[in-house]
Design an enzyme around this catalytic site. Structure first.
Site, PDB file in Angstrom:
ATOM      1  N   ASP A 108      -0.166  -3.613   6.709  1.00 42.81           N
ATOM      2  CA  ASP A 108       0.392  -2.872   7.848  1.00 42.81           C
ATOM      3  C   ASP A 108      -0.671  -2.000   8.500  1.00 42.81           C
ATOM      4  O   ASP A 108      -1.626  -1.589   7.835  1.00 42.81           O
ATOM      5  CB  ASP A 108       1.516  -1.923   7.382  1.00 42.81           C
ATOM      6  CG  ASP A 108       2.647  -2.645   6.702  1.00 42.81           C
ATOM      7  OD1 ASP A 108       2.834  -3.839   6.964  1.00 42.81           O
ATOM      8  OD2 ASP A 108       3.333  -1.983   5.888  1.00 42.81           O
TER       9      ASP A 108
HETATM   10  N1  URA Z   1       3.526  -3.875   1.424  1.00 48.21           N
HETATM   11  C1  URA Z   1       3.773  -3.086   2.481  1.00 48.21           C
HETATM   12  O1  URA Z   1       4.847  -2.538   2.623  1.00 48.21           O
HETATM   13  N2  URA Z   1       2.783  -2.916   3.388  1.00 48.21           N
HETATM   14  C2  URA Z   1       1.570  -3.469   3.286  1.00 48.21           C
HETATM   15  O2  URA Z   1       0.716  -3.257   4.143  1.00 48.21           O
HETATM   16  C3  URA Z   1       1.314  -4.290   2.166  1.00 48.21           C
HETATM   17  C4  URA Z   1       2.316  -4.471   1.246  1.00 48.21           C
END
Ligand code: URA
Length: 241
Positions: A108
């Site tokens: 993310d």
């Molecule tokens: N899980 C998440 O919620 N976000 C990420 O970036 C990676 C794994």
């Protein structure tokens, strides 16, 4: 040995002519010409500058496979472009990288940590396809220290809107008056999975850092933002998968 030359039989097999062994046979039988001269076993070629002909046909080199590890900072999107014009991970690569590389497994925009960028589709598939169940480890910071019950719940699997998550490895790392770090290892890759798992058990994620993905570990960066994996590291990675 320089990085720009590779063994002739490796070049031929990468270009899809024949296996390395069969390519060696072709070289031995005098059917391979490099820059106008009959090739010999042990010869190395530069795919960018040498002309290789096999059985009268010029061999077109396939794109060189490259592998970069990145410590993705917060605020950078893990796509190759972004319609909102935000900085993307390919902009973290050295400027002289001409190949089109793409990130393996998303992080993310608010997450940070380990990300592999490559143009090796086969390896990317092995690292991300659910059937290979490659483990990804995250360090998660929450303002509150997760209770024993919350940890047990995460370990067993929690109910998300699309179904239960598989069992996870979950360990407490540390805590102080500002909050707590927890280590979570999962082998699935659902969207925002770790954040949603934590929310489900009642904790908002303040920081999310990916530490490892299969045999790849953030420590391999040794504090750098970006490194290119060496041929040996790539071979090791492939044999570990
Ligand atoms: N899980 C998440 O919620 N976000 C990420 O970036 C990676 C794994």
């Amino acid at each position: 040995m320089t990085e720009t030359t590779i063994k002739l039989q490796a070049f031929m097999s990468q270009a899809g002519i024949a296996s390395r062994r069969a390519s060696e046979k072709l070289i031995e039988s005098g059917k391979v010409i490099v820059n106008g001269e009959t090739a010999h076993i042990g010869q190395r070629v530069n795919p960018k500058t040498d002309t290789v002909i096999c059985n009268g046909e010029t061999i077109t080199p396939s794109e060189q496979k490259r592998y970069f590890l990145i410590d993705k900072p917060i605020g950078v999107v893990s796509t190759t472009n972004d319609e909102l014009g935000r900085k993307n991970v390919t902009q973290l690569l050295p400027k002289n990288v001409k190949e089109r590389l793409y990130p393996v497994g998303r992080l993310d925009i608010d997450s940070e940590g380990l990300l592999l960028l490559t143009n090796d589709g086969e390896l990317a598939q092995k690292l991300t396809h659910p059937k290979y169940e490659v483990e990804k480890t995250y360090h998660v910071f929450t303002k509150l220290n997760p209770t024993f019950n919350a940890i047990q719940h995460l370990r067993k699997g929690v109910k998300l809107k699309e179904g239960y998550t598989s069992p996870a490895k979950v360990e407490r790392l540390s805590n102080d008056e500002t909050g707590a770090w927890t280590e979570i290892t999962i082998s699935e890759g659902r969207n925002h999975q770790v954040r949603r798992m934590m929310e489900r058990v009642g904790y908002e994620v303040e920081k999310l850092v990916r530490i490892s993905m299969g045999p790849l570990h953030i420590d391999m960066l040794d504090g750098e933002r970006v490194i290119e994996l060496s041929e040996e590291q790539v071979q090791e990675l492939k044999s570990d998968l």
